[in-house]
Design an enzyme around this catalytic site. Structure first.
Site, PDB file in Angstrom:
ATOM      1  N   LYS A 172      47.680  32.333  57.469  1.00  0.00           N
ATOM      2  CA  LYS A 172      47.207  33.433  56.515  1.00  0.00           C
ATOM      3  C   LYS A 172      46.624  32.873  55.100  1.00  0.00           C
ATOM      4  CE  LYS A 172      48.591  37.749  54.257  1.00  0.00           C
ATOM      5  NZ  LYS A 172      49.606  38.785  54.106  1.00  0.00           N
TER       6      LYS A 172
ATOM      7  N   LYS B  94      44.835  35.434  60.089  1.00  0.00           N
ATOM      8  CA  LYS B  94      43.918  36.309  59.395  1.00  0.00           C
ATOM      9  C   LYS B  94      43.533  35.328  58.171  1.00  0.00           C
ATOM     10  CE  LYS B  94      45.762  39.695  57.022  1.00  0.00           C
ATOM     11  NZ  LYS B  94      46.905  40.942  56.634  1.00  0.00           N
TER      12      LYS B  94
HETATM   13 ZN    ZN Z   1      52.798  41.020  51.518  1.00  0.00          ZN
END
Ligand code: ZN
Length: 328
Positions: free
Chosen positions: A201, A254
């Site tokens: 992420k 992501k």
């Molecule tokens: Zn968070």
């Protein structure tokens, strides 16, 4: 053999031929639909920066779940907007927390058997400061303290499993959270609840609209001390490797579009199921272009999703899930 014996256009001549030689498929069963649950009844409040996305009360979430199940969408990813926030983010693990209420309600509906119910495990939607962990004062001003956060994340995951989550998905990016959550789940009798870890992420500008949707913008500082630097591919693979060693069953990456090389590299390196999250900014950017009439809506939605699948994602978390399912 080259031209004229070879003519690549031969296999592009008709719809049927193109379908026969298509390499990448996209099916509603590849899609996960994210929903934002808020308190109240009959609430459907639009998110300004994400046209078509709403904050939904539990009854409305159940309606969305039933509709998604009918459309053969694979599952839902639930985020919560609690009635009140505090320093620790207690709303995240309360037995009657907002996501827990939604999970119980969906479980009682007919949709439950057809959908994978995934609960986002993080504190930022529940903390008054908007960070994903415990904040302590430090010489430099403040710090998000890793180790005390693990216990809170583990409690959150257990309470979500108790409320009916089929999968828990930690998105905080603290070190060691997957192992802590696995241990807590096993200890509470949820040895069969899988962990979908947001292993890779990146600290991204593309999360902007989500912060409006989840009311989770940090009140000070930013998240660059725990989310990854966007320039780092090797580090992303190391994060994934560590999360798998700690017991993650699946991984999520992501954002998707600006990081398709990460998805591709992870696909080549690891044999586990993996998903990518087409994040709020990717969605809103397309929506803005559609509003201006600059892009063909249907084609751009499907092309953006096929690209993520072609890069190697087994499944995609996307706000376009329902629209895409209608087109497929
Ligand atoms: Zn968070």
């Amino acid at each position: 053999m080259t031209f004229p014996a070879t003519r690549m256009r031969r296999l592009r001549r008709t719809d049927a031929l193109r379908a026969l030689v298509r390499e990448t498929t996209l099916d509603p069963g590849d899609l996960i639909y994210p929903l934002f649950v808020c308190p109240g009844k009959g609430v459907r409040s639009p998110i300004g920066s994400m046209p078509g996305v709403f904050n939904l009360s539990v009854d409305e979430v159940v309606r969305e779940a039933e509709e998604s199940a009918k459309m053969r969408i694979a599952g839902l990813l639930l985020f919560g907007l609690p009635a009140a926030k505090d320093e620790q983010g207690t709303g995240a693990w309360e037995a009657n927390g907002i996501v827990q209420q939604a999970l119980r309600a969906i479980k009682q509906s007919g949709a439950a058997q057809k959908l994978v119910l995934i609960a986002d495990v993080c504190l930022c939607e529940y903390t008054s400061h908007g960070h994903c962990g415990v904040v302590v004062k430090s010489a430099g001003g403040f710090e998000v303290d890793n180790d005390p956060t693990l216990d809170l994340l583990a409690r959150t995951a257990v309470s979500q499993a108790q409320a009916g989550a089929d999968v828990v998905a930690p998105s905080d990016m603290m070190d060691g959270r997957v192992a802590a959550i696995r241990k807590a789940l096993d200890g509470a009798g949820f040895a069969n609840t899988p962990i979908l870890s947001y292993a890779s992420k990146f600290a991204s500008a593309f999360y902007g609209p989500f912060r409006e949707a989840a009311d989770s913008a940090p009140q000070f500082g930013d998240r660059r001390t725990y989310q990854m630097d966007g320039a780092n591919l090797r580090e992303a693979l190391r994060e994934i490797e560590l999360d798998l060693e700690e017991g993650a069953d699946m991984i999520l990456m992501k954002p998707a579009m600006p990081y398709l090389d990460v998805v591709h590299a992870a696909r080549r390196r690891f044999g586990v199921p993996m998903g990518a999250y087409q994040v709020s900014g990717e969605y809103s950017m397309l929506q803005a272009a559609f509003e201006k009439g600059w892009l063909d809506r249907d084609r751009a939605i499907l092309e953006s999703l096929v690209g993520i699948r072609r890069a190697g994602a087994d499944f995609i978390v996307t706000y376009f899930a329902k629209e895409a399912a209608k087109l497929l």
